[in-house]
Enzyme design. Structure first.
Site, PDB file in Angstrom:
ATOM      1  N   HIS A 199     -23.491 -24.869 -44.016  1.00  0.00           N
ATOM      2  CA  HIS A 199     -23.823 -25.442 -42.847  1.00  0.00           C
ATOM      3  C   HIS A 199     -23.744 -24.686 -41.522  1.00  0.00           C
ATOM      4  O   HIS A 199     -23.144 -23.748 -41.620  1.00  0.00           O
ATOM      5  CB  HIS A 199     -23.449 -26.707 -42.589  1.00  0.00           C
ATOM      6  CG  HIS A 199     -22.002 -26.923 -41.765  1.00  0.00           C
ATOM      7  ND1 HIS A 199     -21.823 -26.865 -40.575  1.00  0.00           N
ATOM      8  CD2 HIS A 199     -20.927 -26.609 -42.386  1.00  0.00           C
ATOM      9  CE1 HIS A 199     -20.477 -26.974 -40.195  1.00  0.00           C
ATOM     10  NE2 HIS A 199     -19.957 -26.564 -41.384  1.00  0.00           N
ATOM     11  N   PRO A 244      -7.341 -29.682 -34.084  1.00  0.00           N
ATOM     12  CA  PRO A 244      -8.458 -29.359 -35.080  1.00  0.00           C
ATOM     13  C   PRO A 244      -9.944 -29.368 -34.603  1.00  0.00           C
ATOM     14  O   PRO A 244     -10.841 -29.066 -35.336  1.00  0.00           O
ATOM     15  CB  PRO A 244      -8.116 -30.579 -36.316  1.00  0.00           C
ATOM     16  CG  PRO A 244      -7.484 -31.519 -35.506  1.00  0.00           C
ATOM     17  CD  PRO A 244      -6.645 -30.774 -34.294  1.00  0.00           C
ATOM     18  N   TYR A 263     -17.365 -20.358 -32.007  1.00  0.00           N
ATOM     19  CA  TYR A 263     -17.279 -21.427 -33.079  1.00  0.00           C
ATOM     20  C   TYR A 263     -17.266 -20.796 -34.255  1.00  0.00           C
ATOM     21  O   TYR A 263     -16.686 -21.159 -35.413  1.00  0.00           O
ATOM     22  CB  TYR A 263     -18.187 -22.357 -32.754  1.00  0.00           C
ATOM     23  CG  TYR A 263     -17.894 -23.891 -33.672  1.00  0.00           C
ATOM     24  CD1 TYR A 263     -17.049 -24.643 -33.105  1.00  0.00           C
ATOM     25  CD2 TYR A 263     -18.382 -24.133 -34.925  1.00  0.00           C
ATOM     26  CE1 TYR A 263     -16.552 -25.998 -33.715  1.00  0.00           C
ATOM     27  CE2 TYR A 263     -18.128 -25.061 -35.529  1.00  0.00           C
ATOM     28  CZ  TYR A 263     -17.069 -25.994 -35.031  1.00  0.00           C
ATOM     29  OH  TYR A 263     -16.849 -27.065 -35.962  1.00  0.00           O
ATOM     30  N   TYR A 321     -19.475 -34.378 -33.993  1.00  0.00           N
ATOM     31  CA  TYR A 321     -18.363 -34.508 -33.042  1.00  0.00           C
ATOM     32  C   TYR A 321     -18.821 -35.410 -31.949  1.00  0.00           C
ATOM     33  O   TYR A 321     -19.914 -35.333 -31.172  1.00  0.00           O
ATOM     34  CB  TYR A 321     -18.093 -33.232 -32.068  1.00  0.00           C
ATOM     35  CG  TYR A 321     -17.191 -32.284 -32.836  1.00  0.00           C
ATOM     36  CD1 TYR A 321     -16.277 -32.337 -33.491  1.00  0.00           C
ATOM     37  CD2 TYR A 321     -17.789 -30.907 -32.533  1.00  0.00           C
ATOM     38  CE1 TYR A 321     -15.633 -31.376 -34.398  1.00  0.00           C
ATOM     39  CE2 TYR A 321     -17.065 -29.950 -33.360  1.00  0.00           C
ATOM     40  CZ  TYR A 321     -16.029 -30.153 -33.908  1.00  0.00           C
ATOM     41  OH  TYR A 321     -15.307 -29.042 -34.677  1.00  0.00           O
ATOM     42  N   LYS A 346     -10.282 -24.429 -36.558  1.00  0.00           N
ATOM     43  CA  LYS A 346      -9.747 -23.016 -36.611  1.00  0.00           C
ATOM     44  C   LYS A 346      -8.611 -22.709 -37.392  1.00  0.00           C
ATOM     45  O   LYS A 346      -8.287 -21.588 -37.562  1.00  0.00           O
ATOM     46  CB  LYS A 346      -9.667 -22.695 -35.186  1.00  0.00           C
ATOM     47  CG  LYS A 346     -11.068 -22.433 -34.388  1.00  0.00           C
ATOM     48  CD  LYS A 346     -11.460 -21.056 -34.795  1.00  0.00           C
ATOM     49  CE  LYS A 346     -12.910 -21.074 -34.572  1.00  0.00           C
ATOM     50  NZ  LYS A 346     -13.932 -21.525 -35.843  1.00  0.00           N
TER      51      LYS A 346
HETATM   52  P1  RFL Z   1       0.824 -25.374 -44.269  1.00  0.00           P
HETATM   53  O1  RFL Z   1      -0.357 -25.701 -44.799  1.00  0.00           O
HETATM   54  O2  RFL Z   1       1.663 -26.097 -43.482  1.00  0.00           O
HETATM   55  O3  RFL Z   1       1.643 -24.713 -45.258  1.00  0.00           O
HETATM   56  C1  RFL Z   1       3.070 -24.304 -45.196  1.00  0.00           C
HETATM   57  C2  RFL Z   1       3.816 -24.542 -46.534  1.00  0.00           C
HETATM   58  O4  RFL Z   1       5.206 -24.278 -46.132  1.00  0.00           O
HETATM   59  C3  RFL Z   1       6.121 -25.341 -46.659  1.00  0.00           C
HETATM   60  N1  RFL Z   1       7.413 -25.362 -45.906  1.00  0.00           N
HETATM   61  C4  RFL Z   1       8.449 -24.542 -46.555  1.00  0.00           C
HETATM   62  N2  RFL Z   1       8.864 -23.916 -47.766  1.00  0.00           N
HETATM   63  C5  RFL Z   1       9.900 -23.527 -48.061  1.00  0.00           C
HETATM   64  N3  RFL Z   1      11.026 -23.512 -47.146  1.00  0.00           N
HETATM   65  C6  RFL Z   1      10.908 -24.208 -45.948  1.00  0.00           C
HETATM   66  N4  RFL Z   1      11.885 -24.623 -44.864  1.00  0.00           N
HETATM   67  C7  RFL Z   1       9.717 -24.631 -45.622  1.00  0.00           C
HETATM   68  N5  RFL Z   1       9.039 -25.440 -44.410  1.00  0.00           N
HETATM   69  C8  RFL Z   1       7.748 -25.685 -44.715  1.00  0.00           C
HETATM   70  C9  RFL Z   1       5.284 -26.610 -46.541  1.00  0.00           C
HETATM   71  O5  RFL Z   1       5.988 -27.771 -47.550  1.00  0.00           O
HETATM   72  C10 RFL Z   1       3.881 -26.098 -46.744  1.00  0.00           C
HETATM   73  O6  RFL Z   1       3.539 -26.231 -48.068  1.00  0.00           O
HETATM   74  O7  RFL Z   1       0.554 -24.128 -43.189  1.00  0.00           O
HETATM   75  P2  RFL Z   1      -0.493 -22.789 -43.592  1.00  0.00           P
HETATM   76  O8  RFL Z   1      -0.386 -22.203 -44.883  1.00  0.00           O
HETATM   77  O9  RFL Z   1      -0.170 -21.646 -42.573  1.00  0.00           O
HETATM   78  O10 RFL Z   1      -2.054 -23.191 -43.440  1.00  0.00           O
HETATM   79  C11 RFL Z   1      -2.303 -23.741 -42.236  1.00  0.00           C
HETATM   80  C12 RFL Z   1      -3.338 -24.907 -42.552  1.00  0.00           C
HETATM   81  O11 RFL Z   1      -2.839 -25.848 -43.316  1.00  0.00           O
HETATM   82  C13 RFL Z   1      -3.741 -25.619 -41.169  1.00  0.00           C
HETATM   83  O12 RFL Z   1      -3.934 -24.734 -40.103  1.00  0.00           O
HETATM   84  C14 RFL Z   1      -5.237 -26.272 -41.318  1.00  0.00           C
HETATM   85  O13 RFL Z   1      -5.090 -27.431 -42.018  1.00  0.00           O
HETATM   86  C15 RFL Z   1      -5.746 -26.834 -39.847  1.00  0.00           C
HETATM   87  N6  RFL Z   1      -6.890 -27.763 -39.961  1.00  0.00           N
HETATM   88  C16 RFL Z   1      -8.031 -27.135 -40.024  1.00  0.00           C
HETATM   89  N7  RFL Z   1      -8.332 -25.781 -40.163  1.00  0.00           N
HETATM   90  C17 RFL Z   1      -9.603 -25.171 -40.284  1.00  0.00           C
HETATM   91  O14 RFL Z   1      -9.575 -24.048 -40.176  1.00  0.00           O
HETATM   92  N8  RFL Z   1     -10.532 -25.978 -40.390  1.00  0.00           N
HETATM   93  C18 RFL Z   1     -10.837 -27.336 -40.258  1.00  0.00           C
HETATM   94  O15 RFL Z   1     -11.636 -28.096 -40.489  1.00  0.00           O
HETATM   95  C19 RFL Z   1      -9.332 -28.118 -39.976  1.00  0.00           C
HETATM   96  N9  RFL Z   1      -8.949 -29.223 -40.143  1.00  0.00           N
HETATM   97  C20 RFL Z   1      -6.655 -29.234 -39.900  1.00  0.00           C
HETATM   98  C21 RFL Z   1      -7.888 -30.069 -40.117  1.00  0.00           C
HETATM   99  C22 RFL Z   1      -5.583 -29.732 -39.616  1.00  0.00           C
HETATM  100  C23 RFL Z   1      -5.449 -31.060 -39.788  1.00  0.00           C
HETATM  101  N10 RFL Z   1      -4.033 -31.556 -39.541  1.00  0.00           N
HETATM  102  C24 RFL Z   1      -3.611 -32.479 -40.913  1.00  0.00           C
HETATM  103  C25 RFL Z   1      -3.207 -31.063 -38.708  1.00  0.00           C
HETATM  104  C26 RFL Z   1      -7.896 -31.314 -40.020  1.00  0.00           C
HETATM  105  C27 RFL Z   1      -6.753 -31.928 -39.673  1.00  0.00           C
HETATM  106  C28 RFL Z   1      -6.589 -33.652 -39.565  1.00  0.00           C
HETATM  107  C1  PHB Z   2     -12.995 -31.381 -41.452  1.00  0.00           C
HETATM  108  O1  PHB Z   2     -13.907 -31.533 -42.324  1.00  0.00           O
HETATM  109  O2  PHB Z   2     -11.889 -32.330 -41.878  1.00  0.00           O
HETATM  110  C2  PHB Z   2     -13.190 -30.863 -40.383  1.00  0.00           C
HETATM  111  C3  PHB Z   2     -14.358 -30.589 -39.722  1.00  0.00           C
HETATM  112  C4  PHB Z   2     -14.224 -29.988 -38.392  1.00  0.00           C
HETATM  113  C5  PHB Z   2     -13.257 -29.939 -37.646  1.00  0.00           C
HETATM  114  C6  PHB Z   2     -11.964 -30.649 -38.285  1.00  0.00           C
HETATM  115  C7  PHB Z   2     -11.985 -31.023 -39.444  1.00  0.00           C
HETATM  116  O3  PHB Z   2     -13.327 -29.589 -36.353  1.00  0.00           O
END
Ligand code: RFL
Ligand code: PHB
Length: 396
Positions: free
Chosen positions: A77, A297, A389, A205, A301
């Site tokens: 997209h 979020p 972005y 958004y 990023k």
């Molecule tokens: P994670 O995914 O948190 O993984 C870390 C792992 O470490 C484990 N852990 C341990 N393991 C061993 N010993 C310990 N003491 C430990 N403590 C923790 C955990 O169980 C876990 O499995 O971090 P990582 O790998 O750095 O990845 C980061 C991403 O997950 C995160 O930045 C994104 O999900 C953020 N995010 C988004 N990012 C995007 O680029 N595009 C998006 O559209 C986007 N949307 C989002 C998001 C995050 C969201 N939430 C839930 C905060 C939307 C949401 C709602």
């Molecule tokens: C998502 O697809 O979950 C999503 C998309 C855009 C955002 C955050 C989350 O800024």
């Protein structure tokens, strides 16, 4: 029970996207690693999170052989829309302004791809690991002690990659006198739901006086929606019918009438926070992804930053082993942080622009409205936003 002792080149703490991608790229370069994950495989693979990949992330994933499912099941997209109450809709048109598209591909799917490729390669991934402690970080022989499924385990290694997310132990293993944390906590979170109903035809958004909302997608018949909720709110306060009623109120027509409601199959609340910890290196410990930084979020990023950190760290370790050159290891923190602060700034800006802040004055509201009007009117402002972005390029 007897203790177990293992040796590897890189011990990776955390089996989320950062840890698993790093272990994959290292193995392509002939570097071995052991991944230590606190939770079960099912838990890690079941988490619903990000959905949008930058062009640069997608390119890197293709370069390391992870493009097939993403290109087949994800969809391209060219930008996300902003629907501002009582004003014209605006498309953050990254294709038009900077020639770059995004790919909608869920983090859950990417994590499944990563586990599949690592398992097929016979990788050592230990889940259910507890009491992780890092030691001798400033020596050439650092190590990790932990308990794996009840049995003490020690890993001797050359390097440790701290990929254990915001609540992990790696960042906290850097002494306070060395570490500087920068933080902003927002007075709200995002309530996200997944529902098996057709999504809207684009990412939107919505900025509304009742609060922010986001329409996203996970497939032709899988919708992902979010609404801003006050901090401290629980999912129990949001039965499905209340969620859908609130969601449609925040979108203008005709979007609101196009939203299809249905039973939700997942519902969770994520608090919003901006956080950066510096430096991202301490001796032989290197932080990657959410362990070093969190962005709200808005801007999508977080996962993209985890991927660019892995790009920089994998390259640095490759140069260390293959060319005996530590130049990239020495500038890892500085290089990664430049991109992190860029994403931190744009994520903060979009959050500020699009959310309802309970403590905001009428003056601030007028400023944000003016900012939006300026965006609608100015090609320069549009390009400024699109450049960030779409994601800043990786540094050579
Ligand atoms: P994670 O995914 O948190 O993984 C870390 C792992 O470490 C484990 N852990 C341990 N393991 C061993 N010993 C310990 N003491 C430990 N403590 C923790 C955990 O169980 C876990 O499995 O971090 P990582 O790998 O750095 O990845 C980061 C991403 O997950 C995160 O930045 C994104 O999900 C953020 N995010 C988004 N990012 C995007 O680029 N595009 C998006 O559209 C986007 N949307 C989002 C998001 C995050 C969201 N939430 C839930 C905060 C939307 C949401 C709602
Ligand atoms: C998502 O697809 O979950 C999503 C998309 C855009 C955002 C955050 C989350 O800024």
């Amino acid at each position: 029970m007897t203790a177990e002792r293992r040796r590897t080149q890189v011990a990776i703490i955390g089996g989320g996207p950062a840890g698993m991608l790093l272990s994959h790229v290292l193995s392509l370069n002939g570097i071995d690693s052991i991944v230590l994950e606190r939770r079960s495989r099912e838990h890690v693979q079941g988490r619903i999170r990000a959905g949008v990949l930058e062009t640069g992330s997608a390119r890197f994933l293709r370069d390391v052989g992870l493009g097939a499912n993403m290109d087949h099941h994800g969809h391209r997209h060219d930008g996300v829309s902003i629907a501002w109450q009582d004003k014209p809709e605006f498309l953050i048109d990254t294709k038009r302004h900077v020639g770059l598209s995004m790919i909608a591909y869920g983090q859950t799917a990417l994590t499944a791809d990563l586990y599949a490729v690592r398992e097929a390669a016979g990788a050592e991934i230990r889940d259910h690991v507890a009491d992780v402690r890092l030691h001798d970080l400033t020596t050439h022989r650092p190590g990790v002690d932990c308990v794996h499924r009840g049995r003490p385990l020690t890993i001797d290694c050359d390097f440790i990659a701290g990929c254990d997310g915001f609540h992990g132990v790696s960042r906290r293993s850097i002494p306070d006198r060395v570490r500087q944390d920068y933080e902003r906590v927002y007075p709200f979170g995002w309530l996200g739901v997944l529902a098996e109903v057709p999504p809207l035809d684009r990412f939107i958004y919505a900025r509304h006086e009742r609060g922010f909302a986001l329409a996203a997608q996970r497939g032709p018949s899988l919708s992902r929606y979010y609404i801003q909720v006050p901090s401290g709110t629980t999912t129990g306060e949001w039965p499905d019918d209340r969620f859908w009623r609130e969601l449609v109120r925040r979108f203008p027509d005709p979007m609101s009438t196009a939203i299809e409601a249905g039973p939700t199959i997942e519902k969770s609340i994520a608090p919003l926070r901006s956080f950066v910890s510096e430096p991202m290196r301490y001796g032989r410990l290197f932080l990657c992804g959410d362990s070093a930084h969190i962005v709200p979020p808005t801007g999508a990023k977080g996962l993209n930053l985890a991927i660019s950190d892995v790009f920089y760290l994998a390259r640095a370790l490759d140069w260390h082993y293959r060319k005996q050159d530590d130049g990239y290891l020495d500038c890892y923190s500085e290089t990664a942080l430049r991109r992190v602060w860029g994403a931190t700034r744009i994520s903060w800006w979009l959050t500020w622009l699009l959310h309802r802040f309970p403590d905001r004055s009428a003056f601030d509201d007028r400023l944000s409205e003016n900012e939006y009007d300026h965006l609608l009117a100015s090609e320069h402002a549009q390009r400024w936003l699109c450049e960030q972005y779409a994601g800043l390029p990786y540094e050579a």
